[in-house]
Scaffold this motif. Structure first.
Motif, PDB file in Angstrom:
ATOM      1  N   THR A 190      86.965  11.124  -5.993  1.00  0.00           N
ATOM      2  CA  THR A 190      85.742  10.442  -6.422  1.00  0.00           C
ATOM      3  C   THR A 190      86.049   8.971  -6.688  1.00  0.00           C
ATOM      4  O   THR A 190      87.197   8.595  -6.958  1.00  0.00           O
ATOM      5  CB  THR A 190      85.162  11.063  -7.703  1.00  0.00           C
ATOM      6  OG1 THR A 190      86.080  10.834  -8.767  1.00  0.00           O
ATOM      7  CG2 THR A 190      84.900  12.547  -7.539  1.00  0.00           C
ATOM      8  N   TYR A 191      85.018   8.176  -6.619  1.00  0.00           N
ATOM      9  CA  TYR A 191      85.158   6.739  -6.868  1.00  0.00           C
ATOM     10  C   TYR A 191      85.618   6.499  -8.311  1.00  0.00           C
ATOM     11  O   TYR A 191      86.437   5.611  -8.582  1.00  0.00           O
ATOM     12  CB  TYR A 191      83.814   6.077  -6.604  1.00  0.00           C
ATOM     13  CG  TYR A 191      83.850   4.567  -6.548  1.00  0.00           C
ATOM     14  CD1 TYR A 191      84.740   3.906  -5.725  1.00  0.00           C
ATOM     15  CD2 TYR A 191      82.948   3.818  -7.310  1.00  0.00           C
ATOM     16  CE1 TYR A 191      84.753   2.526  -5.670  1.00  0.00           C
ATOM     17  CE2 TYR A 191      82.955   2.440  -7.246  1.00  0.00           C
ATOM     18  CZ  TYR A 191      83.864   1.801  -6.428  1.00  0.00           C
ATOM     19  OH  TYR A 191      83.865   0.434  -6.378  1.00  0.00           O
ATOM     20  N   ALA A 192      85.136   7.351  -9.242  1.00  0.00           N
ATOM     21  CA  ALA A 192      85.520   7.203 -10.655  1.00  0.00           C
ATOM     22  C   ALA A 192      87.021   7.450 -10.824  1.00  0.00           C
ATOM     23  O   ALA A 192      87.710   6.714 -11.532  1.00  0.00           O
ATOM     24  CB  ALA A 192      84.724   8.182 -11.516  1.00  0.00           C
ATOM     25  N   HIS A 193      87.547   8.485 -10.148  1.00  0.00           N
ATOM     26  CA  HIS A 193      88.982   8.781 -10.207  1.00  0.00           C
ATOM     27  C   HIS A 193      89.774   7.634  -9.579  1.00  0.00           C
ATOM     28  O   HIS A 193      90.794   7.194 -10.118  1.00  0.00           O
ATOM     29  CB  HIS A 193      89.258  10.092  -9.469  1.00  0.00           C
ATOM     30  CG  HIS A 193      90.700  10.517  -9.493  1.00  0.00           C
ATOM     31  ND1 HIS A 193      91.219  11.326 -10.479  1.00  0.00           N
ATOM     32  CD2 HIS A 193      91.744  10.218  -8.667  1.00  0.00           C
ATOM     33  CE1 HIS A 193      92.516  11.513 -10.260  1.00  0.00           C
ATOM     34  NE2 HIS A 193      92.852  10.857  -9.167  1.00  0.00           N
ATOM     35  N   TYR A 194      89.294   7.168  -8.452  1.00  0.00           N
ATOM     36  CA  TYR A 194      89.963   6.062  -7.737  1.00  0.00           C
ATOM     37  C   TYR A 194      90.075   4.827  -8.633  1.00  0.00           C
ATOM     38  O   TYR A 194      91.119   4.187  -8.697  1.00  0.00           O
ATOM     39  CB  TYR A 194      89.153   5.746  -6.476  1.00  0.00           C
ATOM     40  CG  TYR A 194      89.585   4.518  -5.716  1.00  0.00           C
ATOM     41  CD1 TYR A 194      90.792   4.475  -5.037  1.00  0.00           C
ATOM     42  CD2 TYR A 194      88.756   3.387  -5.677  1.00  0.00           C
ATOM     43  CE1 TYR A 194      91.176   3.343  -4.330  1.00  0.00           C
ATOM     44  CE2 TYR A 194      89.126   2.265  -4.964  1.00  0.00           C
ATOM     45  CZ  TYR A 194      90.343   2.251  -4.290  1.00  0.00           C
ATOM     46  OH  TYR A 194      90.716   1.124  -3.595  1.00  0.00           O
ATOM     47  N   ARG A 195      89.033   4.545  -9.364  1.00  0.00           N
ATOM     48  CA  ARG A 195      89.037   3.349 -10.228  1.00  0.00           C
ATOM     49  C   ARG A 195      89.814   3.573 -11.522  1.00  0.00           C
ATOM     50  O   ARG A 195      90.649   2.761 -11.900  1.00  0.00           O
ATOM     51  CB  ARG A 195      87.596   2.944 -10.578  1.00  0.00           C
ATOM     52  CG  ARG A 195      86.847   2.306  -9.422  1.00  0.00           C
ATOM     53  CD  ARG A 195      85.498   1.785  -9.903  1.00  0.00           C
ATOM     54  NE  ARG A 195      85.653   0.814 -10.966  1.00  0.00           N
ATOM     55  CZ  ARG A 195      85.829  -0.478 -10.778  1.00  0.00           C
ATOM     56  NH1 ARG A 195      85.863  -0.966  -9.562  1.00  0.00           N
ATOM     57  NH2 ARG A 195      85.947  -1.296 -11.806  1.00  0.00           N
ATOM     58  N   ALA A 196      89.529   4.709 -12.208  1.00  0.00           N
ATOM     59  CA  ALA A 196      90.083   4.899 -13.553  1.00  0.00           C
ATOM     60  C   ALA A 196      91.530   5.386 -13.540  1.00  0.00           C
ATOM     61  O   ALA A 196      92.342   4.924 -14.330  1.00  0.00           O
ATOM     62  CB  ALA A 196      89.216   5.898 -14.322  1.00  0.00           C
ATOM     63  N   ALA A 206      76.728  -0.947 -15.806  1.00  0.00           N
ATOM     64  CA  ALA A 206      75.814   0.184 -15.599  1.00  0.00           C
ATOM     65  C   ALA A 206      75.994   0.773 -14.197  1.00  0.00           C
ATOM     66  O   ALA A 206      76.053   1.998 -14.025  1.00  0.00           O
ATOM     67  CB  ALA A 206      74.373  -0.276 -15.803  1.00  0.00           C
ATOM     68  N   LEU A 207      76.123  -0.105 -13.201  1.00  0.00           N
ATOM     69  CA  LEU A 207      76.243   0.365 -11.814  1.00  0.00           C
ATOM     70  C   LEU A 207      77.525   1.172 -11.591  1.00  0.00           C
ATOM     71  O   LEU A 207      77.555   2.087 -10.772  1.00  0.00           O
ATOM     72  CB  LEU A 207      76.210  -0.827 -10.848  1.00  0.00           C
ATOM     73  CG  LEU A 207      74.825  -1.459 -10.665  1.00  0.00           C
ATOM     74  CD1 LEU A 207      74.949  -2.819  -9.996  1.00  0.00           C
ATOM     75  CD2 LEU A 207      73.921  -0.547  -9.844  1.00  0.00           C
ATOM     76  N   LEU A 208      78.562   0.823 -12.349  1.00  0.00           N
ATOM     77  CA  LEU A 208      79.846   1.529 -12.180  1.00  0.00           C
ATOM     78  C   LEU A 208      79.797   2.978 -12.675  1.00  0.00           C
ATOM     79  O   LEU A 208      80.723   3.740 -12.453  1.00  0.00           O
ATOM     80  CB  LEU A 208      80.974   0.764 -12.883  1.00  0.00           C
ATOM     81  CG  LEU A 208      81.456  -0.478 -12.123  1.00  0.00           C
ATOM     82  CD1 LEU A 208      82.465  -1.259 -12.945  1.00  0.00           C
ATOM     83  CD2 LEU A 208      82.048  -0.118 -10.773  1.00  0.00           C
ATOM     84  N   THR A 209      78.716   3.368 -13.353  1.00  0.00           N
ATOM     85  CA  THR A 209      78.592   4.768 -13.768  1.00  0.00           C
ATOM     86  C   THR A 209      78.033   5.641 -12.640  1.00  0.00           C
ATOM     87  O   THR A 209      78.043   6.868 -12.741  1.00  0.00           O
ATOM     88  CB  THR A 209      77.662   4.920 -15.003  1.00  0.00           C
ATOM     89  OG1 THR A 209      76.341   4.537 -14.623  1.00  0.00           O
ATOM     90  CG2 THR A 209      78.143   4.090 -16.178  1.00  0.00           C
ATOM     91  N   LEU A 210      77.537   5.006 -11.568  1.00  0.00           N
ATOM     92  CA  LEU A 210      77.009   5.802 -10.453  1.00  0.00           C
ATOM     93  C   LEU A 210      78.158   6.550  -9.769  1.00  0.00           C
ATOM     94  O   LEU A 210      79.163   5.939  -9.420  1.00  0.00           O
ATOM     95  CB  LEU A 210      76.326   4.886  -9.429  1.00  0.00           C
ATOM     96  CG  LEU A 210      74.960   4.343  -9.818  1.00  0.00           C
ATOM     97  CD1 LEU A 210      74.542   3.233  -8.849  1.00  0.00           C
ATOM     98  CD2 LEU A 210      73.916   5.436  -9.816  1.00  0.00           C
ATOM     99  N   PRO A 211      78.024   7.854  -9.605  1.00  0.00           N
ATOM    100  CA  PRO A 211      79.103   8.613  -8.974  1.00  0.00           C
ATOM    101  C   PRO A 211      79.071   8.520  -7.441  1.00  0.00           C
ATOM    102  O   PRO A 211      77.998   8.568  -6.832  1.00  0.00           O
ATOM    103  CB  PRO A 211      78.852  10.054  -9.424  1.00  0.00           C
ATOM    104  CG  PRO A 211      77.519  10.079 -10.071  1.00  0.00           C
ATOM    105  CD  PRO A 211      76.909   8.727 -10.015  1.00  0.00           C
ATOM    106  N   TYR A 212      80.250   8.382  -6.855  1.00  0.00           N
ATOM    107  CA  TYR A 212      80.390   8.360  -5.389  1.00  0.00           C
ATOM    108  C   TYR A 212      81.654   9.113  -5.014  1.00  0.00           C
ATOM    109  O   TYR A 212      82.505   9.370  -5.855  1.00  0.00           O
ATOM    110  CB  TYR A 212      80.602   6.930  -4.863  1.00  0.00           C
ATOM    111  CG  TYR A 212      79.533   5.920  -5.167  1.00  0.00           C
ATOM    112  CD1 TYR A 212      78.470   5.739  -4.295  1.00  0.00           C
ATOM    113  CD2 TYR A 212      79.628   5.116  -6.284  1.00  0.00           C
ATOM    114  CE1 TYR A 212      77.502   4.784  -4.566  1.00  0.00           C
ATOM    115  CE2 TYR A 212      78.669   4.159  -6.557  1.00  0.00           C
ATOM    116  CZ  TYR A 212      77.608   3.997  -5.692  1.00  0.00           C
ATOM    117  OH  TYR A 212      76.665   3.062  -5.951  1.00  0.00           O
ATOM    118  N   GLY A 213      81.801   9.360  -3.713  1.00  0.00           N
ATOM    119  CA  GLY A 213      83.080   9.826  -3.184  1.00  0.00           C
ATOM    120  C   GLY A 213      83.727   8.693  -2.420  1.00  0.00           C
ATOM    121  O   GLY A 213      83.175   7.588  -2.333  1.00  0.00           O
ATOM    122  N   LEU A 214      84.899   8.966  -1.878  1.00  0.00           N
ATOM    123  CA  LEU A 214      85.528   8.013  -0.956  1.00  0.00           C
ATOM    124  C   LEU A 214      85.689   8.721   0.391  1.00  0.00           C
ATOM    125  O   LEU A 214      86.170   9.854   0.436  1.00  0.00           O
ATOM    126  CB  LEU A 214      86.892   7.530  -1.469  1.00  0.00           C
ATOM    127  CG  LEU A 214      86.853   6.104  -2.041  1.00  0.00           C
ATOM    128  CD1 LEU A 214      86.242   6.143  -3.423  1.00  0.00           C
ATOM    129  CD2 LEU A 214      88.215   5.487  -2.099  1.00  0.00           C
TER     130      LEU A 214
END
Ligand code: FE
Length: 237
Positions: free
Chosen positions: A150-156, A9-17
């Motif tokens: 974004t953190y999502a791009h960085y991870r996925a 659930a926490l990994l859905t929170l959007p962030y930048g780097l």
């Protein structure tokens, strides 16, 4: 106690780097921080969450100033690795980076920056392992027309990981450990930082083509995130 469901659930929170930097009597340092956001408009303030053990924390506490560089989407993994997985107590990160002295005296990283900010710390909150710094923004400047990372791009997309001092660090889940490459070739995980070498992706930043088995990587290939050698990698279980 954090659970796997909570991590999911926490990994859905959007962030930048971002690169957060500060100084102390001529010494400069910076680190990757994802927990950075604007909290008020008038006056403009941001909050920045930094691990208490980090050198950047020490410098912010002493100087009460900091700078923030919002990274562009195409930032190389080696750059993120330098600022995110290495300590300024071991390496001089800033000597390998283009930066300038800002209006607050804080060093402002220009490499791969979409925008830069400078702030003066006006308050702080002890949140356990980390300190939440509240900074009034005294400079905000767009330096490049490019999408932010974004953190999502960085991870996925980039298969990036978080170091243990990140507010969002989570141990690898059972699912991540069990994941196998679609090529039938084995994935290898860096024992130092958790980066996963996936033969289906290769290492485009370092000219390793998709479809290259870990065993076929050159002997001098290093982890694109933390710089560890091949011998620091093990088969992903
Ligand atoms: Fe690594």
């Amino acid at each position: 106690m954090i659970t796997e469901g909570m991590i999911d659930a926490l990994l859905t929170l959007p962030y930048g780097l971002h690169i957060v930097t500060s100084h102390d009597e001529g010494k400069v340092n910076g680190q990757v921080a994802n927990a950075v956001c604007q909290v008020t408009a008038e006056p403009p303030k941001m909050m920045i969450c930094i691990h208490k053990g980090n050198l950047t924390h020490e410098y912010i506490s002493k100087s009460s100033v900091l700078a923030i560089s919002v990274l562009e989407q195409e930032t190389p993994m080696t750059f993120i690795g330098l600022f995110g997985f290495k300590s300024g107590r071991d390496v001089d990160k800033m000597s390998e980076t283009k930066w300038e002295k800002g209006v607050t005296g804080a060093p402002v990283v220009m490499d791969h920056a979409v925008t830069v900010f400078e702030g003066k710390v006006v308050d702080e909150c002890d949140v356990g392992t980390h300190t939440l710094f509240l900074a009034e923004i005294v400079r905000a400047e767009r330096v490049k027309e490019a999408p932010p990372l974004t953190y999502a791009h960085y991870r996925a997309v980039r298969h990036g990981k978080s170091p243990k001092n990140a507010p969002t660090y989570h141990p690898p889940s059972g699912e991540e450990k069990a994941e196998r490459s679609g090529t039938g070739m084995k994935k290898y995980v860096c024992d130092v930082c958790g980066y996963v070498y996936d033969p289906a992706i290769g290492d485009p930043d370092n000219n390793i083509a998709p479809g290259t088995a870990f065993e076929s990587l050159p002997d001098d290939w290093v982890c694109p995130l933390c710089g560890a050698g091949k011998s620091d990698f093990s088969v992903q279980q």
